[in-house]
Design a protein around this motif. Structure first.
Motif, PDB file in Angstrom:
ATOM      1  N   GLY A  93      29.778 -74.143 -69.333  1.00 15.35           N
ATOM      2  CA  GLY A  93      29.407 -73.168 -68.309  1.00 15.35           C
ATOM      3  C   GLY A  93      28.849 -73.833 -67.063  1.00 15.35           C
ATOM      4  N   ALA A  94      28.013 -74.844 -67.260  1.00 18.68           N
ATOM      5  CA  ALA A  94      27.422 -75.550 -66.121  1.00 18.68           C
ATOM      6  C   ALA A  94      28.486 -76.286 -65.308  1.00 18.68           C
ATOM      7  N   LEU A  95      29.415 -76.963 -66.004  1.00 21.97           N
ATOM      8  CA  LEU A  95      30.487 -77.672 -65.283  1.00 21.97           C
ATOM      9  C   LEU A  95      31.370 -76.701 -64.528  1.00 21.97           C
ATOM     10  N   THR A  96      31.665 -75.573 -65.137  1.00 23.44           N
ATOM     11  CA  THR A  96      32.498 -74.571 -64.468  1.00 23.44           C
ATOM     12  C   THR A  96      31.786 -74.016 -63.246  1.00 23.44           C
ATOM     13  N   GLU A  97      30.485 -73.784 -63.369  1.00 25.62           N
ATOM     14  CA  GLU A  97      29.732 -73.266 -62.225  1.00 25.62           C
ATOM     15  C   GLU A  97      29.700 -74.276 -61.081  1.00 25.62           C
ATOM     16  N   VAL A  98      29.506 -75.553 -61.406  1.00 24.69           N
ATOM     17  CA  VAL A  98      29.474 -76.575 -60.359  1.00 24.69           C
ATOM     18  C   VAL A  98      30.849 -76.754 -59.727  1.00 24.69           C
ATOM     19  N   PHE A  99      31.857 -77.010 -60.552  1.00 27.17           N
ATOM     20  CA  PHE A  99      33.162 -77.375 -60.017  1.00 27.17           C
ATOM     21  C   PHE A  99      34.059 -76.182 -59.728  1.00 27.17           C
ATOM     22  N   GLY A 100      33.732 -75.023 -60.248  1.00 29.35           N
ATOM     23  CA  GLY A 100      34.508 -73.829 -59.943  1.00 29.35           C
ATOM     24  C   GLY A 100      34.194 -73.297 -58.557  1.00 29.35           C
ATOM     25  N   THR A 101      33.158 -73.837 -57.934  1.00 25.30           N
ATOM     26  CA  THR A 101      32.811 -73.448 -56.575  1.00 25.30           C
ATOM     27  C   THR A 101      33.491 -74.415 -55.617  1.00 25.30           C
ATOM     28  N   VAL A 102      32.813 -74.772 -54.582  1.00 26.44           N
ATOM     29  CA  VAL A 102      33.402 -75.616 -53.547  1.00 26.44           C
ATOM     30  C   VAL A 102      33.070 -77.093 -53.730  1.00 26.44           C
ATOM     31  N   ALA A 103      32.402 -77.461 -54.816  1.00 25.03           N
ATOM     32  CA  ALA A 103      31.911 -78.832 -54.990  1.00 25.03           C
ATOM     33  C   ALA A 103      33.006 -79.884 -54.893  1.00 25.03           C
ATOM     34  N   VAL A 104      34.145 -79.652 -55.506  1.00 24.45           N
ATOM     35  CA  VAL A 104      35.229 -80.644 -55.463  1.00 24.45           C
ATOM     36  C   VAL A 104      35.680 -80.861 -54.020  1.00 24.45           C
ATOM     37  N   ALA A 105      35.819 -79.782 -53.269  1.00 23.80           N
ATOM     38  CA  ALA A 105      36.236 -79.904 -51.870  1.00 23.80           C
ATOM     39  C   ALA A 105      35.154 -80.586 -51.035  1.00 23.80           C
ATOM     40  N   VAL A 106      33.893 -80.334 -51.339  1.00 26.61           N
ATOM     41  CA  VAL A 106      32.798 -80.979 -50.611  1.00 26.61           C
ATOM     42  C   VAL A 106      32.809 -82.482 -50.867  1.00 26.61           C
ATOM     43  N   VAL A 107      33.070 -82.893 -52.094  1.00 26.09           N
ATOM     44  CA  VAL A 107      33.159 -84.323 -52.399  1.00 26.09           C
ATOM     45  C   VAL A 107      34.297 -84.958 -51.593  1.00 26.09           C
ATOM     46  N   SER A 108      35.434 -84.276 -51.514  1.00 29.02           N
ATOM     47  CA  SER A 108      36.552 -84.780 -50.699  1.00 29.02           C
ATOM     48  C   SER A 108      36.154 -84.883 -49.233  1.00 29.02           C
ATOM     49  N   LEU A 109      35.423 -83.900 -48.755  1.00 28.91           N
ATOM     50  CA  LEU A 109      34.955 -83.908 -47.374  1.00 28.91           C
ATOM     51  C   LEU A 109      34.045 -85.116 -47.132  1.00 28.91           C
ATOM     52  N   ILE A 110      33.123 -85.352 -48.039  1.00 32.13           N
ATOM     53  CA  ILE A 110      32.187 -86.473 -47.896  1.00 32.13           C
ATOM     54  C   ILE A 110      32.940 -87.800 -47.852  1.00 32.13           C
ATOM     55  N   THR A 111      33.915 -87.961 -48.723  1.00 30.95           N
ATOM     56  CA  THR A 111      34.639 -89.233 -48.761  1.00 30.95           C
ATOM     57  C   THR A 111      35.564 -89.411 -47.565  1.00 30.95           C
ATOM     58  N   SER A 112      35.905 -88.329 -46.885  1.00 37.01           N
ATOM     59  CA  SER A 112      36.851 -88.442 -45.769  1.00 37.01           C
ATOM     60  C   SER A 112      36.183 -88.586 -44.401  1.00 37.01           C
ATOM     61  N   ARG A 113      34.875 -88.415 -44.317  1.00 38.01           N
ATOM     62  CA  ARG A 113      34.194 -88.441 -43.011  1.00 38.01           C
ATOM     63  C   ARG A 113      33.082 -89.484 -43.005  1.00 38.01           C
ATOM     64  N   ASP A 114      33.306 -90.572 -42.284  1.00 35.66           N
ATOM     65  CA  ASP A 114      32.342 -91.673 -42.226  1.00 35.66           C
ATOM     66  C   ASP A 114      30.984 -91.234 -41.673  1.00 35.66           C
ATOM     67  N   ALA A 161      29.858 -70.192 -45.243  1.00 33.57           N
ATOM     68  CA  ALA A 161      30.854 -69.484 -46.055  1.00 33.57           C
ATOM     69  C   ALA A 161      32.247 -69.662 -45.469  1.00 33.57           C
ATOM     70  N   ALA A 162      32.357 -69.635 -44.150  1.00 36.29           N
ATOM     71  CA  ALA A 162      33.659 -69.845 -43.498  1.00 36.29           C
ATOM     72  C   ALA A 162      34.166 -71.257 -43.779  1.00 36.29           C
ATOM     73  N   ALA A 163      33.277 -72.249 -43.687  1.00 37.32           N
ATOM     74  CA  ALA A 163      33.669 -73.637 -43.962  1.00 37.32           C
ATOM     75  C   ALA A 163      34.140 -73.781 -45.402  1.00 37.32           C
ATOM     76  N   GLU A 164      33.440 -73.142 -46.329  1.00 36.79           N
ATOM     77  CA  GLU A 164      33.847 -73.212 -47.739  1.00 36.79           C
ATOM     78  C   GLU A 164      35.231 -72.600 -47.954  1.00 36.79           C
ATOM     79  N   ARG A 165      35.488 -71.484 -47.327  1.00 44.52           N
ATOM     80  CA  ARG A 165      36.817 -70.862 -47.482  1.00 44.52           C
ATOM     81  C   ARG A 165      37.913 -71.799 -46.973  1.00 44.52           C
ATOM     82  N   ILE A 166      37.661 -72.443 -45.844  1.00 41.03           N
ATOM     83  CA  ILE A 166      38.646 -73.386 -45.299  1.00 41.03           C
ATOM     84  C   ILE A 166      38.821 -74.568 -46.243  1.00 41.03           C
ATOM     85  N   LEU A 167      37.716 -75.112 -46.733  1.00 43.76           N
ATOM     86  CA  LEU A 167      37.790 -76.251 -47.656  1.00 43.76           C
ATOM     87  C   LEU A 167      38.608 -75.900 -48.890  1.00 43.76           C
ATOM     88  N   ARG A 168      38.336 -74.746 -49.480  1.00 41.16           N
ATOM     89  CA  ARG A 168      39.068 -74.337 -50.690  1.00 41.16           C
ATOM     90  C   ARG A 168      40.549 -74.107 -50.408  1.00 41.16           C
TER      91      ARG A 168
END
Length: 196
Positions: free
Chosen positions: A90-111, A16-23
């Motif tokens: 509703g499904a798209l909002t639930e997925v992307f309204g959370t931390v998913a977008v930031a997680v994708v950025s995290l994945i692409t930024s860390r080899d 939860a702390a990591a998600e808050r930082i990511l957002r």
């Protein structure tokens, strides 16, 4: 937090702390020190529960993937009810309204994170691949129920919806899109496959 004080649900507290930082600050601000500070615990807590910081991040992503997979089951349960457009929005909002977008950025930024995820999820971009599978399964169920035309190209529709949803929610510094904007995009994508 003082040493020796028990922390309940350590993994969830750290996630939860990591998600808050990511957002709030994005993937570049995510460090083990930032996570433990945000979680209000000693830095050693993270390293007692995870081999290293990339192991922590891998588990964070896998936990979020599991949540999408649980959402997929719930989405399939609503097939045949409500409207296809409303359910998809509703499904798209639930997925992307959370931390998913930031997680994708995290994945692409860390080899190293990508390499570890590839060991357990060899294809696609983690999180986006599972979200696409969720939408594809739902669309297939709706097509089988006759709420989409028989020729509906699920293999094209699902990634198109995920890409459009990702773009709608991608700017973490602005307010999320209005529900009507999400519905409008979904309606545009599925317009040709809804029965008259």
């Amino acid at each position: 937090m003082p040493t020796g004080v028990a922390i309940r649900d350590v993994r969830e507290q750290l996630f939860a702390a990591a998600e808050r930082i990511l957002r709030r600050d994005g993937p570049s601000a995510l460090t083990s020190r930032a996570v433990t500070t945000e979680a209000g615990c000693a830095k050693g807590v993270l390293h007692r529960h995870f081999a290293d910081f990339d192991a922590f991040l891998t588990e964070l992503v896998l936990d979020r993937i599991a949540r999408i997979e649980a959402q997929a089951a719930a989405l399939c349960d609503v097939a045949g009810t409500g409207t296809v457009t409303g359910n998809l929005a509703g499904a798209l909002t639930e997925v992307f309204g959370t931390v998913a977008v930031a997680v994708v950025s995290l994945i692409t930024s860390r080899d190293e994170l990508r390499a570890r995820l590839r060991a357990v999820r060899p294809s696609g971009v983690p999180v986006l691949a599972e979200a696409t599978a969720m939408i594809a399964t739902y669309l297939t169920a709706e097509r089988d129920l006759g709420r989409l035309t028989p020729h509906a190209d699920i293999a094209t529709l699902a990634p198109t919806l995920i890409g459009a949803g990702h773009l709608l929610f991608a700017d973490r510094t602005s307010t999320p899109p209005e529900p009507g904007a999400v519905v409008k995009v979904v309606a545009g994508v599925v317009a040709g496959v809804l029965p008259e």
